[in-house]
Design a protein around this motif. Structure first.
Motif: not given
Length: 438
Positions: A196-200, A93-97, A140-141, A190-194
């Motif tokens: 979350v970063g793209r969602s932000i 919960t409460r995480i971008p993407g 794509s997401m 790295l998938f999670v970092v990408y």
């Protein structure tokens, strides 16, 4: 016959048969039979093929392949995997993407339980894709994380293809299974970092979810019931290998028995579901064993024809460094992955690459991890990446192949980055097996 011409005819003949639509196993056996007849002495060569086939298939080291496949099929056929995905969704919960992150978590967990990229991707796609698109996620997401995390099953143990690579290339199977752990976990991070970063940066690609109000008990009870027990399976398989108390074959057998026990404990196991799991296991295992049956003779044909030694001598004449040779192998494997399946990649290259790697002093575990990761990338690269078509099969009709290619591209780039890291820092693949060896 000149070794270069012979090598071209063997590989070209295999390529022609595959392009004609002949199944991989039959095409490989056909080419090997012709080569054995020509190089190994006519009828004696064909008899040698028969003897080699019997010896290859009777190799006890291959036993983990059907057992690992069966373990994953039991989890999918009984529906245990689907219920666990629902439980994971409740606690993230409460995480971008959020839903894309759930996909990556779920895909990585079941990659460590199934060893089947196709089953992993199909399960994630059928379970999560409709809901993600309905909630407004950009295609794509939604599709990218499903295909990328589904493919991790190629690398993270238990991987049936890791067993196949180890068997064909003469690499320690236990060492290769363990060597894939760190690169696989690095990929997942790295998938999670990408995501979350793209969602932000662009919230429109992954709109915030409107989560229904649930108590802590409602969130965590399904997780405790349907996810935590699966860690038992992971520790039975991977833990027994890491602690050195079981061989790969024994750990695979224990894993299959544990999967049966889990399915029975959830009252999801029936004779019909077990029959389907056995049939799917049989289909894939027979195809792999058919190809293995001809592999030893294929290597002998190339050796006796002078193709293997000739190619090594030709490469050595350029005085290349081991790094140059390894990069050349990677380039060839990535190119082949765009057009042929993973088992065919192995059959075509192992008889040439393994002697070359040994001559150049390339670490066998590094070579094994490179094989697994390049084959994993090949599952996702156009035009014939297998998981691209699996995704097309579960995606809505309005999704085009162009959308699928676009969705997977960032994740392929991440995988290429990790592949580069393994070449630059070989310890990523060798450290854990060496630690366990000590």
């Amino acid at each position: 016959m000149d070794w270069g011409l012979f090598l071209t005819l063997m590989l070209g003949g295999l390529a022609v048969l595959l392009l004609m639509g002949m199944p991989v196993a039959f095409a490989f056996i056909a080419v090997t039979t012709v080569g054995a007849y020509h190089v190994l002495g006519g009828e004696r060569g064909v008899l040698q093929l028969a003897r080699n086939s019997a010896q290859s298939v009777a190799n006890f080291q291959l036993a983990p392949i059907p057992l690992f496949i069966l373990m994953g099929e039991i989890l999918f056929q009984t529906g245990v995997a689907h219920r666990a995905i629902d439980a994971i969704e409740r606690v993230v919960t409460r995480i971008p993407g959020r839903m894309s992150v759930v996909t990556i978590f779920g895909g990585t967990i079941f990659a460590a339980l199934s060893g089947s990229t196709i089953a992993n991707t199909a399960m994630l796609g059928s379970t999560l894709l409709p809901g993600m698109l309905k909630r407004g996620y950009h295609p794509s997401m939604a599709m990218g994380p499903i295909m990328a995390s589904g493919a991790i099953a190629m690398l993270i143990p238990p991987s049936a293809l890791a067993v196949l690579v180890g068997s064909l290339a003469g690499i320690s199977i236990a060492g290769l299974l363990i060597a894939g752990v760190i690169p696989a976990l690095l990929l997942a991070v790295l998938f999670v970092v990408y995501v979350v970063g793209r969602s932000i940066l662009d919230p429109s690609v992954a709109p915030p979810d409107t989560l229904e109000q649930m108590s802590m008990k409602e969130r965590w009870t399904p997780f405790a019931i349907y996810v935590l027990p699966l860690t038992i399976l992971f520790f039975v398989v991977i833990g027994s290998l890491l602690m050195g108390i079981a061989t790969p074959t024994e750990s695979a057998a224990l894993g299959s028995l544990t999967a049966l026990a889990i399915g029975a404990a959830y009252r999801s196991l029936s004779w019909a579901k077990l029959g389907r799991a056995l049939m799917e296991t049989l289909k894939l295992s027979v195809m792999i064993l058919f190809i293995i049956a001809a592999s030893q003779t294929f290597a002998q044909v190339l050796s006796f024809s002078g193709a293997t030694s000739g190619l090594i001598s030709a490469i050595n004449s350029f005085d290349p460094t081991p790094l140059m040779v390894l990069l050349g192998m990677i380039g060839i494997l990535l190119f082949l992955g765009c057009f042929i399946d993973q088992v065919s990649m192995l059959m075509v290259t192992v008889p040439v690459f393994v002697p070359l790697a040994q001559a150049m002093g390339i670490n066998e575990l590094v070579l094994g991890v490179v094989y697994l990761l390049t084959m994993e990338i090949g599952l996702l690269t156009p035009p014939f990446g297998l998981l691209l078509f699996v995704m097309r099969g579960v995606a809505p009709p309005e999704i085009r192949m162009r959308d699928i290619y676009f969705a997977v591209t960032p994740f392929v780039l991440i995988k290429l980055f990790v592949l580069g890291l393994i070449v630059w820092l070989p310890a990523l693949g060798t450290w854990l097996p060496e630690l366990m060896g000590r």
